[in-house]
Scaffold this motif. Structure first.
Motif, PDB file in Angstrom:
ATOM      1  N   ASP A 130       0.838  -1.195   0.000  1.00  0.00           N
ATOM      2  CA  ASP A 130       0.000   0.000   0.000  1.00  0.00           C
ATOM      3  C   ASP A 130       0.876   1.250   0.000  1.00  0.00           C
ATOM      4  OD1 ASP A 130      -1.861   1.977   0.368  1.00  0.00           O
ATOM      5  OD2 ASP A 130      -2.645   1.210   2.266  1.00  0.00           O
ATOM      6  N   LEU A 131       0.664   2.145  -0.964  1.00  0.00           N
ATOM      7  CA  LEU A 131       1.434   3.388  -1.050  1.00  0.00           C
ATOM      8  C   LEU A 131       0.601   4.629  -0.729  1.00  0.00           C
ATOM      9  CD1 LEU A 131       3.541   2.857  -4.330  1.00  0.00           C
ATOM     10  CD2 LEU A 131       4.146   2.276  -1.972  1.00  0.00           C
ATOM     11  N   THR A 132      -0.654   4.456  -0.335  1.00  0.00           N
ATOM     12  CA  THR A 132      -1.508   5.630  -0.138  1.00  0.00           C
ATOM     13  C   THR A 132      -0.993   6.545   0.974  1.00  0.00           C
ATOM     14  OG1 THR A 132      -2.984   4.351   1.309  1.00  0.00           O
ATOM     15  CG2 THR A 132      -3.584   4.506  -1.026  1.00  0.00           C
ATOM     16  N   GLY A 133      -0.259   6.019   1.914  1.00  0.00           N
ATOM     17  CA  GLY A 133       0.287   6.841   2.996  1.00  0.00           C
ATOM     18  C   GLY A 133       1.612   7.494   2.653  1.00  0.00           C
ATOM     19  N   GLN A 134       2.135   7.209   1.450  1.00  0.00           N
ATOM     20  CA  GLN A 134       3.407   7.794   1.025  1.00  0.00           C
ATOM     21  C   GLN A 134       3.183   9.164   0.380  1.00  0.00           C
ATOM     22  OE1 GLN A 134       6.325   6.383   1.664  1.00  0.00           O
ATOM     23  NE2 GLN A 134       5.406   4.533   2.550  1.00  0.00           N
ATOM     24  N   ARG A 135       4.205   9.992   0.412  1.00  0.00           N
ATOM     25  CA  ARG A 135       4.122  11.319  -0.197  1.00  0.00           C
ATOM     26  C   ARG A 135       3.943  11.210  -1.721  1.00  0.00           C
ATOM     27  NH1 ARG A 135       8.508  14.972   0.247  1.00  0.00           N
ATOM     28  NH2 ARG A 135       9.811  13.187  -0.283  1.00  0.00           N
ATOM     29  N   TYR A 136       3.294  12.218  -2.295  1.00  0.00           N
ATOM     30  CA  TYR A 136       3.095  12.254  -3.744  1.00  0.00           C
ATOM     31  C   TYR A 136       4.423  12.094  -4.479  1.00  0.00           C
ATOM     32  CZ  TYR A 136       2.615  14.305  -8.397  1.00  0.00           C
ATOM     33  OH  TYR A 136       2.686  14.539  -9.750  1.00  0.00           O
ATOM     34  N   ALA A 137       5.462  12.809  -4.036  1.00  0.00           N
ATOM     35  CA  ALA A 137       6.738  12.758  -4.742  1.00  0.00           C
ATOM     36  C   ALA A 137       7.267  11.325  -4.810  1.00  0.00           C
ATOM     37  CB  ALA A 137       7.752  13.667  -4.050  1.00  0.00           C
ATOM     38  N   ARG A 138       7.093  10.566  -3.744  1.00  0.00           N
ATOM     39  CA  ARG A 138       7.579   9.180  -3.737  1.00  0.00           C
ATOM     40  C   ARG A 138       6.698   8.296  -4.621  1.00  0.00           C
ATOM     41  NH1 ARG A 138       9.102   5.446   1.565  1.00  0.00           N
ATOM     42  NH2 ARG A 138       9.647   3.565   0.380  1.00  0.00           N
ATOM     43  N   ARG A 139       5.384   8.497  -4.559  1.00  0.00           N
ATOM     44  CA  ARG A 139       4.494   7.722  -5.411  1.00  0.00           C
ATOM     45  C   ARG A 139       4.774   8.008  -6.881  1.00  0.00           C
ATOM     46  NH1 ARG A 139       0.618  10.191  -2.387  1.00  0.00           N
ATOM     47  NH2 ARG A 139      -0.492  10.901  -4.267  1.00  0.00           N
ATOM     48  N   ARG A 140       5.006   9.266  -7.187  1.00  0.00           N
ATOM     49  CA  ARG A 140       5.269   9.646  -8.571  1.00  0.00           C
ATOM     50  C   ARG A 140       6.556   8.979  -9.073  1.00  0.00           C
ATOM     51  NH1 ARG A 140       2.386  11.903 -12.915  1.00  0.00           N
ATOM     52  NH2 ARG A 140       3.969  11.636 -14.520  1.00  0.00           N
ATOM     53  N   LYS A 141       7.578   8.939  -8.240  1.00  0.00           N
ATOM     54  CA  LYS A 141       8.820   8.282  -8.621  1.00  0.00           C
ATOM     55  C   LYS A 141       8.594   6.795  -8.870  1.00  0.00           C
ATOM     56  CE  LYS A 141      13.639   7.793  -7.146  1.00  0.00           C
ATOM     57  NZ  LYS A 141      14.640   8.131  -6.078  1.00  0.00           N
ATOM     58  N   ALA A 142       7.768   6.168  -8.021  1.00  0.00           N
ATOM     59  CA  ALA A 142       7.452   4.745  -8.199  1.00  0.00           C
ATOM     60  C   ALA A 142       6.698   4.530  -9.505  1.00  0.00           C
ATOM     61  CB  ALA A 142       6.641   4.242  -7.017  1.00  0.00           C
ATOM     62  N   LEU A 143       5.751   5.420  -9.811  1.00  0.00           N
ATOM     63  CA  LEU A 143       4.990   5.292 -11.051  1.00  0.00           C
ATOM     64  C   LEU A 143       5.903   5.419 -12.265  1.00  0.00           C
ATOM     65  CD1 LEU A 143       2.235   5.158 -12.551  1.00  0.00           C
ATOM     66  CD2 LEU A 143       2.169   7.664 -12.391  1.00  0.00           C
ATOM     67  N   GLU A 144       6.763   6.416 -12.269  1.00  0.00           N
ATOM     68  CA  GLU A 144       7.643   6.630 -13.417  1.00  0.00           C
ATOM     69  C   GLU A 144       8.623   5.487 -13.603  1.00  0.00           C
ATOM     70  OE1 GLU A 144       9.268  10.489 -12.707  1.00  0.00           O
ATOM     71  OE2 GLU A 144       7.420  11.543 -13.309  1.00  0.00           O
ATOM     72  N   SER A 145       8.990   4.806 -12.503  1.00  0.00           N
ATOM     73  CA  SER A 145       9.925   3.671 -12.606  1.00  0.00           C
ATOM     74  C   SER A 145       9.314   2.497 -13.369  1.00  0.00           C
ATOM     75  CB  SER A 145      10.358   3.209 -11.210  1.00  0.00           C
ATOM     76  OG  SER A 145       9.296   2.530 -10.546  1.00  0.00           O
TER      77      SER A 145
END
Length: 321
Positions: A130-145
């Motif tokens: 679950d990544l919903t508790g992570q910051r947007y910047a971290r989620r965005r980096k995960a998405l781009e990866s």
């Protein structure tokens, strides 16, 4: 893997932040499509749910290949389904021919050949964990990866800071606007959050009032909406119905002017689909705000700004497609 249902996070309307806070935000292009949460359990299948929670997978058969794109890695992604026009921009009218076909797979397949869908991805709520508790910047980096770019899906870039320049670019390219997202914000399922702010590019137009529709309830006897048009080669072309933007005093004044201009004949070159419409002589000019136009030239999301007694009806022919 059984994936949890996650309602999409929603944005609030707003404007650009103060210049000193610009670098706290990422800016993404606002898309004009159908919101979709994408469930990838890692077994080769894919499930798409609309904002309402409805299963819309069967409406978009060209997106089935997403099921195997991450192998056995489970994920829940957030995005928007579009149908692109000749300029590569989302066209909501084209998309409407694809929506509502989840229970008609044969028709959905035929429409997929004629107006293929394109899924724009902009967030990831689960990636193994679950990544919903992570910051947007971290989620965005995960998405781009994940490098999710294919024939029917893409991951457009997000720009950190430079909001004014980004908004100007969307305006110059005929796009709907921006969504700004706070870099340190968590994902709030189902919440209309101030951490995401949608900024629309609004346009204005001078229009001629050719009719009105009576209001209901407390607006009984007053205009609930006015029917407006613009001059096109000497004809009055209908461009839409405007039902918001008045104060109480302005609505009363408009009602007085409409009653004085009553006529039994529709002034538009084609009869608008408007139940209980009442027609007026086309002599009142108003200014309206709107987002975009449909392919047929109708105003989308129009709102009344003001009467223009300084303009003659002949002056209303503007930016008709």
């Amino acid at each position: 893997m059984d994936l949890p249902l996650i309602a999409p996070m929603l944005a609030t309307p707003g404007t650009l932040p103060p210049a000193g806070q610009d670098m706290r935000w990422a800016y993404e292009t606002k898309q004009d499509g159908q919101r979709a949460v994408v469930y990838l359990p890692g077994d080769g299948s894919v499930l798409l749910r609309a904002r309402s929670g409805e299963d819309i997978t069967a409406a978009y058969p060209e997106l089935r290949a997403l099921g195997g794109i991450l192998g056995t890695t489970a994920a829940v992604l957030d995005g928007e389904v579009l149908v692109l026009d000749e300029q590569g921009r989302g066209d909501f009218q084209l998309l409407q021919s694809r929506m509502g076909l989840a229970r008609s797979p044969g028709k959905a397949a035929r429409r997929a050949d004629q107006a293929p869908a394109h899924l724009v991805l902009f967030d990831v709520m689960l990636l193994r964990d679950d990544l919903t508790g992570q910051r947007y910047a971290r989620r965005r980096k995960a998405l781009e990866s994940l490098a999710l770019d294919g024939p029917f899906w893409s991951t457009p870039a997000a720009l950190v800071g430079h909001g004014e320049q980004a908004l100007r670019a969307t305006r110059e390219n005929g796009l709907e606007g921006l969504v700004r997202k706070r870099l340190d914000s968590v994902y709030e399922p189902g919440v209309r959050s101030r951490s995401w702010v949608k900024i629309r590019n609004m346009r204005t137009a001078d229009v001629i009032v050719g009719g009105w529709v009576p209001g209901k309830g407390r607006l009984s006897g007053l205009p609930g909406a006015v029917l407006v048009g613009q001059r096109d080669a000497g004809r009055l072309r209908y461009v839409g119905s405007v039902g918001t933007g008045w104060s109480e005093a302005e609505r009363l004044e408009l009602a007085r002017l409409l009653r004085a201009a009553e006529t039994g004949r529709c002034p538009f070159d084609s009869l608008p689909r408007a139940a209980e419409a009442r027609w007026v002589l086309p002599r009142l000019v108003g200014e309206v705000r709107y987002s975009t136009r449909t392919r047929a030239g109708l105003l989308r999301q129009p709102s009344w700004l003001r009467l223009r007694p300084d303009l003659a009806p002949e002056d209303s022919a503007a930016d008709l497609p």
